[in-house]
Motif scaffolding. Sequence first.
Motif, PDB file in Angstrom:
ATOM      1  N   THR A 119       0.638  -1.283   0.244  1.00 13.54           N
ATOM      2  CA  THR A 119       0.154   0.045   0.028  1.00 13.54           C
ATOM      3  C   THR A 119       0.859   1.273   0.050  1.00 13.54           C
ATOM      4  OG1 THR A 119      -1.664  -1.275   1.498  1.00 13.54           O
ATOM      5  CG2 THR A 119      -1.790   1.144   1.216  1.00 13.54           C
ATOM      6  N   TRP A 120       0.688   2.315  -0.762  1.00  7.73           N
ATOM      7  CA  TRP A 120       1.190   3.598  -0.795  1.00  7.73           C
ATOM      8  C   TRP A 120       0.249   4.631  -0.172  1.00  7.73           C
ATOM      9  CZ3 TRP A 120      -0.283   7.687  -4.059  1.00  7.73           C
ATOM     10  CH2 TRP A 120       0.494   8.877  -3.943  1.00  7.73           C
ATOM     11  N   HIS A 121       0.632   5.234   0.787  1.00  5.65           N
ATOM     12  CA  HIS A 121      -0.112   6.567   1.368  1.00  5.65           C
ATOM     13  C   HIS A 121       0.528   7.868   0.988  1.00  5.65           C
ATOM     14  CE1 HIS A 121      -2.992   8.247   4.020  1.00  5.65           C
ATOM     15  NE2 HIS A 121      -2.314   9.112   4.340  1.00  5.65           N
ATOM     16  N   GLY A 122      -0.265   8.643   0.156  1.00  4.81           N
ATOM     17  CA  GLY A 122       0.208   9.916  -0.281  1.00  4.81           C
ATOM     18  C   GLY A 122      -0.550  11.127   0.323  1.00  4.81           C
ATOM     19  N   PHE A 123      -0.263  12.094   0.128  1.00  2.00           N
ATOM     20  CA  PHE A 123      -1.019  13.438   0.492  1.00  2.00           C
ATOM     21  C   PHE A 123      -1.079  14.634  -0.677  1.00  2.00           C
ATOM     22  CE2 PHE A 123       1.510  11.378   3.941  1.00  2.00           C
ATOM     23  CZ  PHE A 123       0.621  11.119   4.913  1.00  2.00           C
ATOM     24  N   GLY A 124      -1.938  15.427  -0.392  1.00  5.15           N
ATOM     25  CA  GLY A 124      -1.784  16.407  -1.484  1.00  5.15           C
ATOM     26  C   GLY A 124      -3.155  16.484  -1.947  1.00  5.15           C
ATOM     27  N   VAL A 168      -1.467  17.028  -7.130  1.00  2.00           N
ATOM     28  CA  VAL A 168      -0.577  16.644  -6.429  1.00  2.00           C
ATOM     29  C   VAL A 168      -0.573  14.870  -6.511  1.00  2.00           C
ATOM     30  CG1 VAL A 168       0.986  16.206  -4.389  1.00  2.00           C
ATOM     31  CG2 VAL A 168       0.306  18.391  -5.113  1.00  2.00           C
ATOM     32  N   VAL A 169      -1.520  14.373  -6.141  1.00  2.00           N
ATOM     33  CA  VAL A 169      -1.822  12.818  -5.909  1.00  2.00           C
ATOM     34  C   VAL A 169      -1.630  12.396  -7.602  1.00  2.00           C
ATOM     35  CG1 VAL A 169      -3.788  11.060  -5.545  1.00  2.00           C
ATOM     36  CG2 VAL A 169      -3.168  12.942  -3.993  1.00  2.00           C
ATOM     37  N   GLU A 170      -2.315  13.119  -8.507  1.00  2.00           N
ATOM     38  CA  GLU A 170      -2.121  12.532  -9.958  1.00  2.00           C
ATOM     39  C   GLU A 170      -0.727  12.250 -10.401  1.00  2.00           C
ATOM     40  OE1 GLU A 170      -4.006  13.402 -14.122  1.00  2.00           O
ATOM     41  OE2 GLU A 170      -4.272  14.931 -12.906  1.00  2.00           O
ATOM     42  N   ARG A 171      -0.067  13.447  -9.898  1.00  2.00           N
ATOM     43  CA  ARG A 171       1.375  13.429 -10.412  1.00  2.00           C
ATOM     44  C   ARG A 171       2.218  12.311  -9.429  1.00  2.00           C
ATOM     45  NH1 ARG A 171       5.937  15.815 -11.783  1.00  2.00           N
ATOM     46  NH2 ARG A 171       7.723  15.988 -10.515  1.00  2.00           N
ATOM     47  N   LYS A 172       2.032  12.101  -8.310  1.00  2.00           N
ATOM     48  CA  LYS A 172       2.507  10.930  -7.550  1.00  2.00           C
ATOM     49  C   LYS A 172       2.514   9.544  -7.888  1.00  2.00           C
ATOM     50  CE  LYS A 172       4.449  14.116  -5.221  1.00  2.00           C
ATOM     51  NZ  LYS A 172       6.035  14.575  -5.066  1.00  2.00           N
ATOM     52  N   VAL A 173       0.792   9.463  -8.270  1.00  2.00           N
ATOM     53  CA  VAL A 173       0.418   8.184  -8.859  1.00  2.00           C
ATOM     54  C   VAL A 173       1.121   7.924 -10.399  1.00  2.00           C
ATOM     55  CG1 VAL A 173      -1.552   7.026 -10.095  1.00  2.00           C
ATOM     56  CG2 VAL A 173      -1.821   7.999  -7.858  1.00  2.00           C
ATOM     57  N   ARG A 174       1.455   8.733 -11.253  1.00  2.00           N
ATOM     58  CA  ARG A 174       2.056   8.829 -12.388  1.00  2.00           C
ATOM     59  C   ARG A 174       3.456   8.385 -12.133  1.00  2.00           C
ATOM     60  NH1 ARG A 174       0.553  13.310 -14.446  1.00  2.00           N
ATOM     61  NH2 ARG A 174       2.489  14.446 -13.974  1.00  2.00           N
ATOM     62  N   ILE A 175       4.396   8.949 -11.374  1.00  2.00           N
ATOM     63  CA  ILE A 175       5.381   8.698 -11.015  1.00  2.00           C
ATOM     64  C   ILE A 175       5.663   7.310 -10.307  1.00  2.00           C
ATOM     65  CG2 ILE A 175       7.544   9.247  -9.645  1.00  2.00           C
ATOM     66  CD1 ILE A 175       6.356  12.205 -10.155  1.00  2.00           C
ATOM     67  N   SER A 177      -3.693   4.926  -1.032  1.00  2.00           N
ATOM     68  CA  SER A 177      -4.277   5.421  -0.297  1.00  2.00           C
ATOM     69  C   SER A 177      -3.963   7.132  -0.181  1.00  2.00           C
ATOM     70  CB  SER A 177      -3.792   4.901   1.053  1.00  2.00           C
ATOM     71  OG  SER A 177      -4.345   5.485   2.150  1.00  2.00           O
ATOM     72  N   CYS A 178      -4.682   7.772   0.267  1.00  2.19           N
ATOM     73  CA  CYS A 178      -4.365   9.306   0.664  1.00  2.19           C
ATOM     74  C   CYS A 178      -4.896   9.880   1.716  1.00  2.19           C
ATOM     75  CB  CYS A 178      -4.645  10.345  -0.885  1.00  2.19           C
ATOM     76  SG  CYS A 178      -6.088  10.628  -1.171  1.00  2.19           S
ATOM     77  N   GLY A 179      -4.462  11.009   2.407  1.00  2.19           N
ATOM     78  CA  GLY A 179      -4.948  11.724   3.309  1.00  2.19           C
ATOM     79  C   GLY A 179      -5.942  12.932   2.638  1.00  2.19           C
ATOM     80  N   VAL A 180      -7.153  13.205   3.255  1.00  2.00           N
ATOM     81  CA  VAL A 180      -7.891  14.036   2.639  1.00  2.00           C
ATOM     82  C   VAL A 180      -8.489  15.042   3.958  1.00  2.00           C
ATOM     83  CG1 VAL A 180      -8.457  13.116   0.691  1.00  2.00           C
ATOM     84  CG2 VAL A 180     -10.066  12.751   2.931  1.00  2.00           C
ATOM     85  N   ALA A 197      -9.497  11.361  -7.013  1.00  2.00           N
ATOM     86  CA  ALA A 197      -8.768  10.456  -6.416  1.00  2.00           C
ATOM     87  C   ALA A 197      -9.232   8.883  -6.970  1.00  2.00           C
ATOM     88  CB  ALA A 197      -8.701  10.618  -4.999  1.00  2.00           C
ATOM     89  N   HIS A 198     -10.601   8.682  -6.745  1.00  9.86           N
ATOM     90  CA  HIS A 198     -11.008   7.363  -7.045  1.00  9.86           C
ATOM     91  C   HIS A 198     -10.718   7.017  -8.500  1.00  9.86           C
ATOM     92  CE1 HIS A 198     -13.904   4.257  -7.528  1.00  9.86           C
ATOM     93  NE2 HIS A 198     -13.873   4.057  -6.092  1.00  9.86           N
ATOM     94  N   ASP A 199     -10.674   7.886  -9.312  1.00  7.74           N
ATOM     95  CA  ASP A 199     -10.376   7.722 -10.703  1.00  7.74           C
ATOM     96  C   ASP A 199      -8.951   7.323 -11.039  1.00  7.74           C
ATOM     97  OD1 ASP A 199     -13.199   8.055 -11.427  1.00  7.74           O
ATOM     98  OD2 ASP A 199     -12.943  10.148 -12.284  1.00  7.74           O
ATOM     99  N   LEU A 200      -8.106   7.628  -9.967  1.00 10.06           N
ATOM    100  CA  LEU A 200      -6.557   7.725 -10.026  1.00 10.06           C
ATOM    101  C   LEU A 200      -6.289   6.286  -9.367  1.00 10.06           C
ATOM    102  CD1 LEU A 200      -5.598  11.040  -9.325  1.00 10.06           C
ATOM    103  CD2 LEU A 200      -5.351   9.952 -11.388  1.00 10.06           C
ATOM    104  N   GLY A 201      -7.326   5.556  -8.813  1.00 10.51           N
ATOM    105  CA  GLY A 201      -7.194   4.202  -8.260  1.00 10.51           C
ATOM    106  C   GLY A 201      -6.936   4.187  -6.740  1.00 10.51           C
ATOM    107  N   VAL A 202      -7.039   5.452  -5.972  1.00 10.07           N
ATOM    108  CA  VAL A 202      -7.111   5.523  -4.591  1.00 10.07           C
ATOM    109  C   VAL A 202      -8.401   4.899  -3.881  1.00 10.07           C
ATOM    110  CG1 VAL A 202      -7.190   7.284  -2.743  1.00 10.07           C
ATOM    111  CG2 VAL A 202      -5.498   7.701  -4.736  1.00 10.07           C
TER     112      VAL A 202
END
Length: 104
Positions: free
Chosen positions: A21-26, A30-37, A55-58, A69-74
């Motif tokens: 699991t990956w947990h990101g923020f933003g 920002v989340v879209e960029r991090k998912v792509r990377i 996963s991400c903090g909101v 975020a859901h469309d990005l797979g979160v």
Amino acid sequence: MLIGGGGEKKTLRLVARHADTWHGFGDPEVVERKVRILDEWCATEGRDPADIERSCGVEGGPEQTAQQAHDLGVRLFTIGLNGPDYDLGPLRDWLAWRDQVNAS
């Protein structure tokens, strides 16, 4: 293993190598960029990006970030609440959004 963070050179590469699991923020951009990377690191490491739960903090209500975020797979969201006067309204909104998405 859950790894949280958004460092583009080290952290996301470690996620691609080792994490379940990956947990990101933003915000959504920002989340879209991090998912792509992260997906790029998965390709480098020979790993299927679908094997890593996102996963991400909101903050605030779901109308601001949920669908993007859901469309990005979160699929996991952590919701920040600050006290001492806790406002559970945003949490209720997120639960209603989750129930609507799961019903479709």
